[in-house]
Motif scaffolding. Structure first.
Motif, short mmCIF file in Angstrom:
data_model
loop_
_atom_site.label_atom_id
_atom_site.label_comp_id
_atom_site.label_asym_id
_atom_site.label_seq_id
_atom_site.Cartn_x
_atom_site.Cartn_y
_atom_site.Cartn_z
N SER A 148 -5.55 -38.00 96.79
CA SER A 148 -5.02 -37.95 95.42
C SER A 148 -3.60 -38.48 95.38
O SER A 148 -2.86 -38.41 96.37
CB SER A 148 -5.03 -36.50 94.91
OG SER A 148 -4.19 -35.71 95.70
N HIS A 149 -3.27 -39.04 94.23
CA HIS A 149 -1.91 -39.54 94.02
C HIS A 149 -1.44 -39.01 92.67
O HIS A 149 -1.87 -39.48 91.62
CB HIS A 149 -1.92 -41.08 94.04
CG HIS A 149 -0.54 -41.66 94.07
ND1 HIS A 149 0.31 -41.59 92.99
CD2 HIS A 149 0.12 -42.33 95.05
CE1 HIS A 149 1.44 -42.19 93.32
NE2 HIS A 149 1.35 -42.65 94.57
N THR B 45 -4.48 -43.00 83.30
CA THR B 45 -3.31 -43.80 82.94
C THR B 45 -3.15 -43.87 81.42
O THR B 45 -4.09 -43.55 80.69
CB THR B 45 -3.43 -45.23 83.50
OG1 THR B 45 -2.27 -45.97 83.18
CG2 THR B 45 -4.66 -45.94 82.93
N GLU C 143 6.32 -44.24 94.79
CA GLU C 143 4.90 -44.21 94.38
C GLU C 143 4.12 -45.34 95.07
O GLU C 143 2.99 -45.15 95.50
CB GLU C 143 4.79 -44.34 92.86
CG GLU C 143 5.22 -43.06 92.15
CD GLU C 143 4.81 -42.99 90.68
OE1 GLU C 143 4.88 -41.89 90.13
OE2 GLU C 143 4.43 -44.04 90.10
N TYR D 148 -8.80 -43.19 87.82
CA TYR D 148 -7.38 -43.51 87.63
C TYR D 148 -7.02 -43.07 86.20
O TYR D 148 -7.49 -43.67 85.24
CB TYR D 148 -7.17 -45.01 87.82
CG TYR D 148 -5.73 -45.41 88.10
CD1 TYR D 148 -4.71 -45.10 87.21
CD2 TYR D 148 -5.41 -46.13 89.26
CE1 TYR D 148 -3.41 -45.48 87.47
CE2 TYR D 148 -4.11 -46.51 89.53
CZ TYR D 148 -3.11 -46.18 88.63
OH TYR D 148 -1.81 -46.56 88.89
N LEU E 75 -0.59 -51.45 89.03
CA LEU E 75 -1.89 -50.77 88.84
C LEU E 75 -3.02 -51.75 89.18
O LEU E 75 -3.96 -51.43 89.92
CB LEU E 75 -1.99 -50.29 87.40
CG LEU E 75 -3.29 -49.61 86.96
CD1 LEU E 75 -2.98 -48.58 85.86
CD2 LEU E 75 -4.33 -50.57 86.42
N PHE F 160 -6.05 -41.06 91.05
CA PHE F 160 -4.68 -41.44 90.68
C PHE F 160 -4.37 -40.82 89.32
O PHE F 160 -5.17 -40.94 88.39
CB PHE F 160 -4.57 -42.97 90.58
CG PHE F 160 -4.62 -43.64 91.92
CD1 PHE F 160 -3.45 -43.90 92.62
CD2 PHE F 160 -5.83 -44.01 92.48
CE1 PHE F 160 -3.50 -44.52 93.87
CE2 PHE F 160 -5.88 -44.63 93.71
CZ PHE F 160 -4.71 -44.89 94.42
N ASN F 161 -3.23 -40.18 89.26
CA ASN F 161 -2.85 -39.54 87.99
C ASN F 161 -1.52 -40.11 87.52
O ASN F 161 -0.47 -39.81 88.06
CB ASN F 161 -2.73 -38.02 88.19
CG ASN F 161 -2.57 -37.29 86.87
OD1 ASN F 161 -2.83 -37.85 85.81
ND2 ASN F 161 -2.14 -36.05 86.94
N THR G 243 -0.15 -42.88 87.94
CA THR G 243 0.64 -43.60 88.94
C THR G 243 1.26 -44.84 88.28
O THR G 243 0.60 -45.53 87.50
CB THR G 243 -0.28 -44.01 90.12
OG1 THR G 243 -0.89 -42.82 90.59
CG2 THR G 243 0.50 -44.67 91.25
N THR H 295 1.12 -44.86 97.65
CA THR H 295 -0.18 -45.49 97.37
C THR H 295 -0.67 -46.26 98.60
O THR H 295 -1.84 -46.17 98.98
CB THR H 295 -0.05 -46.44 96.17
OG1 THR H 295 0.45 -45.71 95.05
CG2 THR H 295 -1.38 -47.07 95.81
N THR I 85 -3.34 -52.29 92.85
CA THR I 85 -3.94 -51.11 93.52
C THR I 85 -5.45 -51.09 93.29
O THR I 85 -6.23 -50.87 94.22
CB THR I 85 -3.31 -49.82 92.97
OG1 THR I 85 -1.90 -49.87 93.18
CG2 THR I 85 -3.87 -48.59 93.66
N ASP J 190 -2.20 -30.79 94.20
CA ASP J 190 -2.48 -31.64 93.03
C ASP J 190 -3.63 -31.06 92.20
O ASP J 190 -3.59 -31.07 90.97
CB ASP J 190 -2.86 -33.05 93.48
CG ASP J 190 -1.66 -33.83 94.02
OD1 ASP J 190 -0.52 -33.40 93.75
OD2 ASP J 190 -1.86 -34.85 94.70
#
Lengths: 485, 482
Positions: B348-349, B419, B365, B417, B401, B385-386, B388, B369, B404, B22
């Motif tokens: 990381s996500h 987004t 996803e 995060y 979101l 988080f990218n 997500t 998570t 989370t 990532d």
């Protein structure tokens, strides 16, 4: 370093090579077509003329060699004969090299094939070495005065009078008969990693073994032989071709040395054969003038860089007129700065005069005599010509196009001209309005003078005579009977 | 005998391999270096590694480490060759080489004092009396073996009659004789080709038979060291390579003006930095990298990042992630200043590349998570988080979101995060955004900031055209100094 009878060693000439255009403008190609019929030889000769030198020593160096050949005409013939055979040998070596390359590429090299190659290489080197001796001995037979030919003789002698010359010949003879002697002995060594780093052919005399089989059979001489022998073991049988590959490599490397030596001989002396062609044509030129009973003069150098020539003939006219007495000689003089303006009517001999001066300068700087009574010259680092070529180049063009073409040519010339040049201008800028042409030319001539570039202009633009003062230009006019004064 | 000290002593936590892909660190560093970065260090280990990296700033220290590595690699190579040797003579040479390179490696490691506390233990171990005594004996043996091999390393092979091998007694080869003549006549000769050809069994056997006494002496010398672990020094190869690889990365970054600093180790959880660079861009051969600041504290441990496509959001995330991972492995970070807490774990996500239909992707996803947050539970974690849930419809995605982020808040995780859901402005977290840098003249650089809700004759002409008119000629002369 290659031996040369044209150039002095370590010479750094500042002179610019002449373009083909200059030789064309001066009709040198046409003049020499009457002197030497062989196109290749003539072209080589002209290429030497083009390769202008401004080094006084080099010019004198050539003059002396020319004089030596004039005094000993058979020397030149015999040298050329040797050179021709030397060149044949060089070509043989090149052909053999191609064959060897083909074998390497196709992977067909074997020890036996390489034995044959080694024999060929040895023979070639032997012959090249013998040529050195033949050249040297030939030059020994003549009373030479020139520094160049004496140096050539010394360079041959320096080689063939050494003991190692005979040793090298002996090696060549040995390898010539390599196939028949049957010896096949090598020395090997291993590197620090236990890999074979060298594998070389050695003379059989180094091999001293005592065969244990003979001992078993109780040969009485065995004990004595054993004392002189080294410990030895029979080589274990092998199921690969390592020994063949190594032998092939060793022979190939040995061939390589022989080739390398031969190549250096060809490189060092091979150029002489070509250079002799220059002197052959030079002698033909001298003989042609002699047959026409025209006096020749080896020019000297003036102390003040001025040029003075008395009774200078135009070479092209001499070569083309049936009767040399029809050709009118003229004097020529150019001061150490400024230029020369020549005015005259059509067909009055202006262009011939300009051409005779240009031809004289080119031939003199090539170390050749010139058709005149007395000559004191100055060498120039660059010669340039700009000849009006309406009939040749612009027959379908209009005046405007011709003028621009002239300007373009001159612009290129101005970009490249250096201090110490000599420029020949023939009817320049006459393809535009006279006033404008004269104005343009005036600034250009002033520019040349400011840069210490000397010039000779043949023109109809009389206005220039008023524009330039006497310190800037000498003015000559044609008169009856093609005389210029 | 003391235990063999190591250069890399890590905690057990493993950072997931996906974190490195990532962050694109796997495109910048080799697999061995990544394997080291997967294990974050504790405070003490970070300090020790930092100390070594600071020492490597001096080129002479880096050269010392390079030389040691070369010695160790030579040992590894020698042992490999020895293992592969089949022929008796080949074996003797390989054994000699292994012995010599082992001695060189041990001596190189013994000389590494002055290279920080990590190397102090190593140097002490290899300088111990016991080790030095062994090395001294080995040196004598190696010398003896070389002398014996010297005797065996040349000879004549005669195929003129029967095939014989005899020793070489100073013969001059035909090549040398001819070369000597040629040189005395003023001709150059080609350099003799140095071969590097493997011997065959025939030659090996014949040489060993001719020099049977020497061969048995070599075997006796080698037998003395049957119990020695020759591989011992080679264990440091990968460890030293890690330090050199990171050092090379800092030098590469420096070439495009990216600074590096030893981050201050924070006592309380935080991640603060001035001019933080994403060096993963070096993998794309970027000629310049735009830095950004970071400021994550216990009061504001988490932030959203909004912004235009191509605005550098992911780059900012990677800058944070890459430098955090490097810091946790005791490496310098690419920033002007930095103070970072040694977090226990970094996760990381990122969206996966596989094709999902909307429902499938969302489930994947969400599942990922949950696993990620489970793995972080109870630890001081930094999570990234990218985009997500960006594949879901806006309401569903934003709900997930929010859910989370609630969990992150409950667990006191640090994180970022990225987004495009602008509704995050309504949540009680700082929002960063990528905005055009007004100081940059070409307006193509984005900076991450806190969001605020957001007539002559014909001839004369021709002469002029070709610079042959009066003025042009004068200008030519004055240019040339005339």
């Amino acid at each position: 370093m290659a031996i040369s009878i044209l150039h002095l060693r370590d010479l750094i000439s500042n002179a610019e090579a002449l373009s083909d255009r200059i030789l064309y403008h001066l009709s040198l190609d046409r003049s020499f077509s009457h002197i030497c019929a062989d196109v290749n030889k003539r072209e080589y000769f002209l290429s030497v003329l083009s390769d202008l030198t401004d080094d006084k020593n080099e010019i004198l160096y050539r003059q002396d060699i020319v004089k030596d050949f004039v005094s000993n005409p058979t020397l030149l013939e015999q040298l050329e004969s040797l050179a021709a055979r030397f060149e044949e040998l060089r070509n043989t070596q090149k052909t053999a090299g191609k064959g060897e390359y083909r074998m390497n590429v196709t992977g067909t090299t074997s020890p036996d094939a390489l034995k044959n190659i080694l024999q060929t290489r040895a023979l070639c080197l032997k012959r090249a070495l013998l040529f050195i001796k033949a050249y040297g001995e030939l030059l020994e037979r003549f009373d030479l005065r020139s520094r160049g030919l004496k140096a050539l003789r010394s360079s041959f002698k320096e080689i063939y009078e050494k003991n190692d010359f005979s040793r090298l010949l002996t090696f060549c003879t040995k390898f010539e008969k390599f196939s028949s002697n049957g010896f096949w002995d090598f020395r090997f060594s291993l590197n620090d990693e236990g890999r074979i780093e060298s594998y070389e052919l050695v003379d059989h005399k180094y091999i001293r073994v005592s065969d244990p089989d003979l001992k078993k059979k109780g040969f009485s001489l065995f004990k004595k032989a054993e004392e002189a022998a080294y410990p030895c073991r029979r080589v274990s049988p092998t199921n690969d071709d390592l020994y063949e590959r190594l032998a092939a490599s060793a022979l190939s490397e040995l061939s390589g040395v022989l080739v390398k030596i031969s190549e250096q001989i060809f490189e060092k002396f091979g150029g002489v054969g070509q250079e002799l062609v220059f002197y052959e044509v030079a002698l033909k030129y001298i003989n042609a003038l002699s047959e026409k009973k025209v006096q020749i003069c080896y020019p000297m150098f003036s102390e003040d860089e001025s040029v003075k020539v008395k009774n200078l003939y135009d070479l092209y006219l001499l070569m083309t007129k049936a009767n040399p007495s029809d050709v009118v000689p003229n004097d020529f003089s150019l001061g150490q700065d400024g230029g020369l303006l020549v005015f005259g009517g059509n067909g009055s001999g202006k262009t011939v005069y300009l051409r005779s001066i240009g031809t004289m300068q080119v031939l003199a700087q090539a170390g050749l005599p010139i058709p005149c009574e007395i000559a004191e010259i100055a060498p120039f680092s660059q010669l340039a010509t700009q000849f009006s070529e309406a009939e040749k180049e612009f027959c379908e063009g209009n005046d405007a196009g011709r003028f621009e073409q002239e300007v373009r040519e001159l612009a290129e010339m101005v970009d490249t001209l250096k201090e110490g040049s000599l420029v020949f201008l023939n009817e320049t800028f006459q393809s535009t309005a006279y006033a404008e042409g004269a104005e343009g030319l005036y600034h250009l001539l002033k520019h040349f003078s400011a840069l210490n570039i000397r010039w000779i202009l043949v023109s109809h633009l009389h206005r220039l005579e008023e524009m330039l003062d006497s310190r800037e230009a000498t003015v000559l006019h044609t008169s009856n009977g093609y005389k210029i004064n | 005998m003391m235990n063999v000290p190591r250069l890399l002593n890590n905690r057990n936590t493993d950072l997931p391999r996906s974190l490195f892909s990532d962050l694109q660190l796997d495109k910048l560093l080799g697999a061995q270096a990544i394997a080291v970065l997967q294990h974050p260090c504790d405070y003490g280990e970070i300090v020790r590694r930092n100390e070594l990296f600071l020492l490597l700033d001096k080129s002479e220290n880096a050269a010392r480490l390079e030389n040691t590595l070369s010695a160790l690699c030579a040992t590894e190579r020698a042992l490999l060759l020895y293992k592969d040797a089949k022929l008796p003579l080949d074996t003797y040479y390989r054994q000699a080489e292994a012995l010599e390179s082992y001695i060189a490696s041990c001596e190189a490691l013994a000389s590494m004092c002055g290279m920080g506390s990590l190397f102090a233990d190593v140097a002490e171990y290899f300088s111990s009396e016991e080790k030095q005594k062994l090395l001294s004996e080995m040196t004598a043996s190696a010398r003896k073996i070389r002398i014996l091999l010297q005797k065996m390393n040349a000879g004549f092979l005669s195929f003129s009659d029967k095939n014989w091998l005899t020793p070489d007694y100073d013969a001059v080869s035909e090549f040398d004789s001819i070369s000597e003549c040629a040189e005395s006549l003023g001709f150059a000769v080609p350099k003799k080709k140095v071969q590097n050809t493997k011997i065959n069994r025939s030659l090996s056997d014949t040489i060993c038979r001719l020099y049977a006494d020497e061969a048995s002496q070599i075997e006796a010398e080698i037998a003395k060291y049957a119990d020695v672990d020759f591989y011992e020094p080679t264990a440091y190869i990968s460890e030293i390579k890690f330090f050199l690889e990171i050092n090379a990365l800092t030098q590469r970054a420096a070439k495009i003006g990216v600074p590096r600093v030893i981050a201050k180790i924070a006592k309380v959880p935080m991640y603060a930095s001035k001019e933080l660079y994403d060096v993963s861009l070096l993998a794309k051969n970027c000629g310049s990298i735009v830095p950004n600041d970071a400021d994550f504290t216990e009061n504001e441990p988490f932030a959203f990042l909004l912004g235009a496509n191509g605005g550098g959001k992911t780059t900012y995330l990677r800058a944070l992630g890459v430098n955090l991972v490097l810091f946790l492995a005791g490496c310098p970070v690419f920033a002007r200043e930095a103070e970072i807490y040694p977090f226990d774990i970094v996760l990381s996500h990122f969206p996966k590349d596989e094709r999902f239909d909307n429902a499938g992707r969302l489930d994947e996803e969400r599942g990922r998570t949950e696993k990620m947050l489970d793995a972080a539970r109870g630890k001081r974690a930094f999570v990234f988080f990218n985009e997500t849930y960006s594949g879901a419809d806006e309401k569903r995605g934003f709900d997930l979101l929010t859910d989370t982020v609630e969990k992150i808040k409950e667990s006191n995780f640090f994180g970022l995060y990225v987004t495009h859901f602008h509704e995050v402005m309504t949540l009680d977290h700082p929002v960063l955004s990528a905005e055009v840098d007004l100081d940059d003249a070409n307006k193509r650089t984005f900076r991450i900031v806190r969001s605020k809700g957001s007539a002559s004759s014909y001839a004369a002409d021709i002469l002029k055209k070709y610079r042959l008119d009066k003025d042009s000629l004068m200008a030519r002369r004055s240019r040339n100094g005339n």
